[in-house]
Write an enzyme that holds these catalytic residues in place. Structure first.
Site, PDB file in Angstrom:
ATOM      1  N   ASP A 112      -0.218   0.790   2.168  1.00  0.00           N
ATOM      2  CA  ASP A 112       0.184   0.014   3.336  1.00  0.00           C
ATOM      3  C   ASP A 112      -0.846   0.164   4.460  1.00  0.00           C
ATOM      4  O   ASP A 112      -2.024  -0.114   4.250  1.00  0.00           O
ATOM      5  CB  ASP A 112       1.605   0.430   3.759  1.00  0.00           C
ATOM      6  CG  ASP A 112       2.210  -0.437   4.834  1.00  0.00           C
ATOM      7  OD1 ASP A 112       2.643  -1.549   4.506  1.00  0.00           O
ATOM      8  OD2 ASP A 112       2.236  -0.012   6.006  1.00  0.00           O
ATOM      9  N   HIS A 281       7.674  -2.289  -2.559  1.00  0.00           N
ATOM     10  CA  HIS A 281       6.510  -1.991  -1.726  1.00  0.00           C
ATOM     11  C   HIS A 281       6.196  -0.501  -1.624  1.00  0.00           C
ATOM     12  O   HIS A 281       5.020  -0.118  -1.593  1.00  0.00           O
ATOM     13  CB  HIS A 281       6.764  -2.555  -0.321  1.00  0.00           C
ATOM     14  CG  HIS A 281       5.743  -2.168   0.688  1.00  0.00           C
ATOM     15  ND1 HIS A 281       4.424  -2.573   0.617  1.00  0.00           N
ATOM     16  CD2 HIS A 281       5.840  -1.395   1.803  1.00  0.00           C
ATOM     17  CE1 HIS A 281       3.757  -2.087   1.652  1.00  0.00           C
ATOM     18  NE2 HIS A 281       4.590  -1.364   2.383  1.00  0.00           N
TER      19      HIS A 281
END
Length: 300
Positions: A112, A281
Site C-alpha cells: 500500500d 487488499h
C-alpha cells in the site's frame, strides 16, 4: 518506542533521519537486510505474521513510516504544499534510516503506501535496492488517471483524505471508531492487538493530519514527481515482483503487469512471478504465507 507483544525479543529503535524527523520501528534476524514497509492506516505491526519465519534468512528492519505509529508526524506549514509527505521525502527517510543502521544496499517489500514509498525509493536511489516486492498497488499516476466509476467509489478515501485541511481531520476525529471500521475491511484477518493499534491512530489528531497529508501529497507532489520521472526516462532498474489480491481493486480494474512494465527498464519486472493471490487488499495479514513464499523465492 516499546516493542509490541507481536514482536517479542525484537529490538525497538527510534532513529534520527534528518530535519528533526525520527523513524521508529523494530529489527531482528540475521542475514542480508530486508526493509518491510506498511501501508494505510496501519503500522509496522502488519508484518507480524510474515516476519518470524524470515528471521534466520534476513535481518529485518520494520519501521513506522513518517506520520504513522511512533514515527515523527510533522505538521504541514503551507496548505498548498505537501512535500513533507511526498513519497520522495518518505523514501529519503528510509534511505537515511538504513544508512543509520549501516546498510548501504538492501531488499524491500512494501504494501500500500509503503509500496509507493518503495517505488519512489527504487527510482531515486537505484544503487540502494537489491530487489523489490510491491503488494497490491499500481503506480499512483496510473490509478489517478483511471479515476472513473467504479474506481472513485471503491477508492473513495483517496479523494476524501486529500481534501483541504481541516475538513477530513475534523470528520475522522469526530468519529474515529466508525472510520476505523470503514477503512479496515476484512476485520476477521487482524490480530486484536494490531487492530487496536491501527484504530487508535484515528483518535490522534497529529496522526490523522499526517495521514491526510500523505494523501494530499499523492494527489499533487507524487503525481508531479511521477510525471517528471516519466518525462526524464527514470524507471525502476532493480528486479521487481508484484502481488495483488484477487478480490481487490487492482485485480478488478487494472492490468497490473502492464502498468508496472511501463515504469520498469526492460526485463526488470518478473512477470512470471507476479500474480494475484487469494483474498483482498491487506495481503500481509490476509495471506502471510503467500508473502513469505514470495520473499523466500525472490530475494535469493
Amino acid at each position: 518506542m516499546e516493542a509490541s507483544p507481536l514482536y517479542p525479543d525484537y529490538l525497538p529503535f527510534n532513529l534520527p533521519v534528518g530535519n528533526d524527523i525520527t523513524i521508529a520501528g523494530v529489527r531482528s534476524g540475521t542475514g542480508p537486510p530486508l526493509l518491510l514497509l506498511h501501508g494505510f492506516p496501519q503500522t509496522h505491526l502488519i508484518w507480524h505474521r510474515v516476519a518470524p519465519p524470515l528471521l534466520d534468512s534476513f535481518t529485518l528492519i520494520i519501521p513506522d513510516l513518517r506520520g504513522y505509529g511512533s514515527s515523527s508526524k510533522p505538521a504541514a506549514t503551507n496548505p498548498d504544499h505537501h512535500s513533507l509527505y511526498s513519497k520522495s521525502t518518505m523514501a529519503g527517510d528510509m534511505v537515511a534510516l538504513m544508512q543509520e543502521l549501516n546498510y548501504q544496499k538492501f531488499y524491500i517489500c512494501g504494501h500500500d503506501r509503503g509500496a509507493r514509498v518503495a517505488h519512489k525509493l527504487c527510482i531515486d536511489y537505484p544503487e540502494k535496492v537489491i530487489k523489490c516486492i510491491l503488494l497490491d498497488i499500481c503506480p499512483t499516476k496510473s490509478m489517478f488517471l483511471a479515476a472513473r466509476h467504479p474506481f472513485a467509489q471503491l477508492y473513495w478515501h483517496w479523494f476524501f483524505l486529500a481534501q483541504a485541511a481541516p475538513f477530513p481531520e475534523d470528520v475522522i476525529t469526530a468519529s474515529p471508531a466508525a472510520f476505523a471500521r470503514k477503512t479496515l475491511v476484512a476485520q476477521e484477518s487482524y490480530d486484536e492487538v494490531a487492530y487496536k493499534a491501527y484504530a487508535a491512530q484515528f483518535e490522534d489528531r497529529a496522526t490523522v493530519h499526517a495521514m491526510c497529508e500523505d494523501y494530499r501529497a499523492a494527489a499533487k507532489e507524487d503525481m508531479e514527481e511521477q510525471i517528471a520521472d516519466e518525462e526524464a526516462g527514470r524507471k525502476i532498474q532493480c528486479p521487481l515482483r508484484v502481488l495483488w489480491g484477487k478480490e481487490a481493486v487492482v485485480e478488478k480494474l487494472f492490468d497490473a503487469r502492464a502498468e508496472w512494465r511501463k515504469v520498469c527498464v526492460e526485463g526488470a519486472l518478473d512477470e512470471e512471478g507476479s500474480f494475484a493471490v487469494e483474498g483482498g487488499h491487506f495481503i500481509p495479514e490476509e495471506r502471510p504465507g503467500d508473502v513469505l513464499r514470495c520473499i523466500l523465492d525472490f530475494f535469493r
